[in-house]
Design a protein around this motif. Structure first.
Motif, PDB file in Angstrom:
ATOM      1  N   VAL A 172       0.879  -1.167   0.000  1.00 34.44           N
ATOM      2  CA  VAL A 172       0.000   0.000   0.000  1.00 34.44           C
ATOM      3  C   VAL A 172       0.913   1.212   0.000  1.00 34.44           C
ATOM      4  O   VAL A 172       1.721   1.385   0.919  1.00 34.44           O
ATOM      5  CB  VAL A 172      -0.938   0.041   1.226  1.00 34.44           C
ATOM      6  CG1 VAL A 172      -1.728   1.343   1.237  1.00 34.44           C
ATOM      7  CG2 VAL A 172      -1.876  -1.155   1.235  1.00 34.44           C
ATOM      8  N   THR A 173       0.808   2.013  -1.047  1.00 33.55           N
ATOM      9  CA  THR A 173       1.637   3.206  -1.166  1.00 33.55           C
ATOM     10  C   THR A 173       0.943   4.187  -2.100  1.00 33.55           C
ATOM     11  O   THR A 173      -0.157   3.923  -2.586  1.00 33.55           O
ATOM     12  CB  THR A 173       3.068   2.864  -1.640  1.00 33.55           C
ATOM     13  OG1 THR A 173       3.891   4.025  -1.512  1.00 33.55           O
ATOM     14  CG2 THR A 173       3.098   2.343  -3.059  1.00 33.55           C
ATOM     15  N   PHE A 174       1.598   5.301  -2.358  1.00 29.23           N
ATOM     16  CA  PHE A 174       1.046   6.304  -3.258  1.00 29.23           C
ATOM     17  C   PHE A 174       1.482   5.992  -4.687  1.00 29.23           C
ATOM     18  O   PHE A 174       2.594   5.527  -4.922  1.00 29.23           O
ATOM     19  CB  PHE A 174       1.510   7.709  -2.879  1.00 29.23           C
ATOM     20  CG  PHE A 174       1.136   8.114  -1.470  1.00 29.23           C
ATOM     21  CD1 PHE A 174      -0.028   7.659  -0.869  1.00 29.23           C
ATOM     22  CD2 PHE A 174       1.952   8.959  -0.751  1.00 29.23           C
ATOM     23  CE1 PHE A 174      -0.363   8.031   0.416  1.00 29.23           C
ATOM     24  CE2 PHE A 174       1.625   9.345   0.531  1.00 29.23           C
ATOM     25  CZ  PHE A 174       0.462   8.879   1.118  1.00 29.23           C
ATOM     26  N   SER A 181      -3.579  10.229  -1.384  1.00 28.00           N
ATOM     27  CA  SER A 181      -2.640  11.260  -0.943  1.00 28.00           C
ATOM     28  C   SER A 181      -3.110  12.602  -1.495  1.00 28.00           C
ATOM     29  O   SER A 181      -3.869  12.623  -2.466  1.00 28.00           O
ATOM     30  CB  SER A 181      -1.222  10.946  -1.413  1.00 28.00           C
ATOM     31  OG  SER A 181      -1.056  11.209  -2.791  1.00 28.00           O
ATOM     32  N   PRO A 182      -2.690  13.672  -0.892  1.00 28.34           N
ATOM     33  CA  PRO A 182      -1.768  13.785   0.230  1.00 28.34           C
ATOM     34  C   PRO A 182      -2.449  13.419   1.540  1.00 28.34           C
ATOM     35  O   PRO A 182      -3.680  13.421   1.640  1.00 28.34           O
ATOM     36  CB  PRO A 182      -1.377  15.267   0.212  1.00 28.34           C
ATOM     37  CG  PRO A 182      -2.580  15.960  -0.332  1.00 28.34           C
ATOM     38  CD  PRO A 182      -3.170  14.998  -1.338  1.00 28.34           C
ATOM     39  N   THR A 183      -1.641  13.121   2.540  1.00 30.49           N
ATOM     40  CA  THR A 183      -2.181  12.777   3.855  1.00 30.49           C
ATOM     41  C   THR A 183      -2.011  13.915   4.857  1.00 30.49           C
ATOM     42  O   THR A 183      -2.690  13.935   5.873  1.00 30.49           O
ATOM     43  CB  THR A 183      -1.494  11.517   4.416  1.00 30.49           C
ATOM     44  OG1 THR A 183      -0.080  11.717   4.435  1.00 30.49           O
ATOM     45  CG2 THR A 183      -1.831  10.296   3.568  1.00 30.49           C
ATOM     46  N   ASN A 184      -1.109  14.837   4.603  1.00 28.81           N
ATOM     47  CA  ASN A 184      -0.893  15.952   5.538  1.00 28.81           C
ATOM     48  C   ASN A 184      -2.068  16.913   5.519  1.00 28.81           C
ATOM     49  O   ASN A 184      -2.417  17.451   4.471  1.00 28.81           O
ATOM     50  CB  ASN A 184       0.389  16.725   5.185  1.00 28.81           C
ATOM     51  CG  ASN A 184       1.632  15.889   5.376  1.00 28.81           C
ATOM     52  OD1 ASN A 184       1.579  14.809   5.937  1.00 28.81           O
ATOM     53  ND2 ASN A 184       2.745  16.386   4.918  1.00 28.81           N
ATOM     54  N   ASN A 242      -8.256   6.528   3.543  1.00 32.91           N
ATOM     55  CA  ASN A 242      -7.240   5.532   3.882  1.00 32.91           C
ATOM     56  C   ASN A 242      -7.681   4.654   5.044  1.00 32.91           C
ATOM     57  O   ASN A 242      -7.308   3.483   5.111  1.00 32.91           O
ATOM     58  CB  ASN A 242      -5.896   6.208   4.167  1.00 32.91           C
ATOM     59  CG  ASN A 242      -5.236   6.697   2.894  1.00 32.91           C
ATOM     60  OD1 ASN A 242      -5.387   6.082   1.835  1.00 32.91           O
ATOM     61  ND2 ASN A 242      -4.523   7.796   2.974  1.00 32.91           N
ATOM     62  N   LEU A 243      -8.472   5.181   5.941  1.00 35.60           N
ATOM     63  CA  LEU A 243      -9.032   4.380   7.024  1.00 35.60           C
ATOM     64  C   LEU A 243      -9.975   3.312   6.464  1.00 35.60           C
ATOM     65  O   LEU A 243      -9.907   2.140   6.859  1.00 35.60           O
ATOM     66  CB  LEU A 243      -9.770   5.299   8.003  1.00 35.60           C
ATOM     67  CG  LEU A 243     -10.148   4.740   9.356  1.00 35.60           C
ATOM     68  CD1 LEU A 243      -8.934   4.288  10.128  1.00 35.60           C
ATOM     69  CD2 LEU A 243     -10.907   5.789  10.146  1.00 35.60           C
ATOM     70  N   ILE A 244     -10.808   3.698   5.521  1.00 33.55           N
ATOM     71  CA  ILE A 244     -11.713   2.738   4.870  1.00 33.55           C
ATOM     72  C   ILE A 244     -10.907   1.715   4.065  1.00 33.55           C
ATOM     73  O   ILE A 244     -11.192   0.512   4.110  1.00 33.55           O
ATOM     74  CB  ILE A 244     -12.738   3.474   3.981  1.00 33.55           C
ATOM     75  CG1 ILE A 244     -13.693   4.280   4.864  1.00 33.55           C
ATOM     76  CG2 ILE A 244     -13.503   2.497   3.100  1.00 33.55           C
ATOM     77  CD1 ILE A 244     -14.547   5.295   4.121  1.00 33.55           C
ATOM     78  N   GLY A 265       2.054   9.497   6.972  1.00 27.39           N
ATOM     79  CA  GLY A 265       0.666   9.562   7.410  1.00 27.39           C
ATOM     80  C   GLY A 265      -0.185   8.362   7.061  1.00 27.39           C
ATOM     81  O   GLY A 265      -1.078   7.989   7.816  1.00 27.39           O
ATOM     82  N   VAL A 266       0.070   7.722   5.946  1.00 29.48           N
ATOM     83  CA  VAL A 266      -0.726   6.560   5.555  1.00 29.48           C
ATOM     84  C   VAL A 266      -0.533   5.398   6.525  1.00 29.48           C
ATOM     85  O   VAL A 266      -1.386   4.514   6.638  1.00 29.48           O
ATOM     86  CB  VAL A 266      -0.406   6.139   4.094  1.00 29.48           C
ATOM     87  CG1 VAL A 266       0.979   5.547   3.967  1.00 29.48           C
ATOM     88  CG2 VAL A 266      -1.456   5.194   3.548  1.00 29.48           C
TER      89      VAL A 266
END
Length: 160
Positions: free
Chosen positions: A31-33, A52-55, A64-66, A86-87
């Motif tokens: 799992v990545t961007f 993304s972005p996560t900031n 990303n939680l889902i 952040g991910v």
């Protein structure tokens, strides 16, 4: 061993990719961007692209939680390994909740204090690896990383 490798792109991806001696023999998923580098490097791998972005992006945190809930319930990895950023937090939190072992490898650039993602993930991490003795002194639960010692056999002997 089923392993889920979770990381942001850039240096976080490079750091987890350098642990190849550990994960290359495992049944793994990423799992990545989605970037040109991650697409090229992970050609032929099982990959799910994170948001993304996560900031400072609450919507992508929820997405990303889902994604984490969906993937972790479906795949049930034995261990989730992340180098941040952040991910990592939603995946490590849910993995911990669902009974997977969780590992966070802090950035080599963090010498005296943990990154924000490591601090947020810390309550959900089975093992925290750091690169510097100064950081281990501040966080005694951390283990100093030695990439040659991060093997499936070594991970199996760590008391979680």
């Amino acid at each position: 061993m089923k392993v889920l490798l979770v990381c942001s792109a850039g240096g976080h991806f490079k750091a987890i990719y350098q642990l190849r001696s550990f994960w290359e023999t495992c049944d793994r998923r990423w799992v990545t961007f989605q970037t040109p580098v991650t697409e090229a490097s992970l050609e032929g791998e099982k990959v799910d692209w994170a948001w993304s972005p996560t900031n400072r992006n609450f919507l992508n945190l929820l997405r990303n939680l889902i994604l984490a809930w969906t993937l972790l319930r479906r795949d049930r990895p034995d261990v989730v390994i992340s180098t941040g950023a952040g991910v990592a937090v939603p995946f490590l939190a849910i993995a911990n909740l669902l009974g997977s072992q969780t590992v966070f490898v802090e950035s080599i650039t963090r010498v005296t204090d943990l990154s924000l993602s490591a601090k947020l993930a810390l309550p959900f991490v089975s093992v925290l690896y750091v690169h510097w003795a100064e950081l281990q002194l501040r966080y005694p639960q951390a283990e100093l990383i030695n990439p040659q010692k991060v093997t499936p056999e070594r991970l199996a002997t760590v008391e979680f």
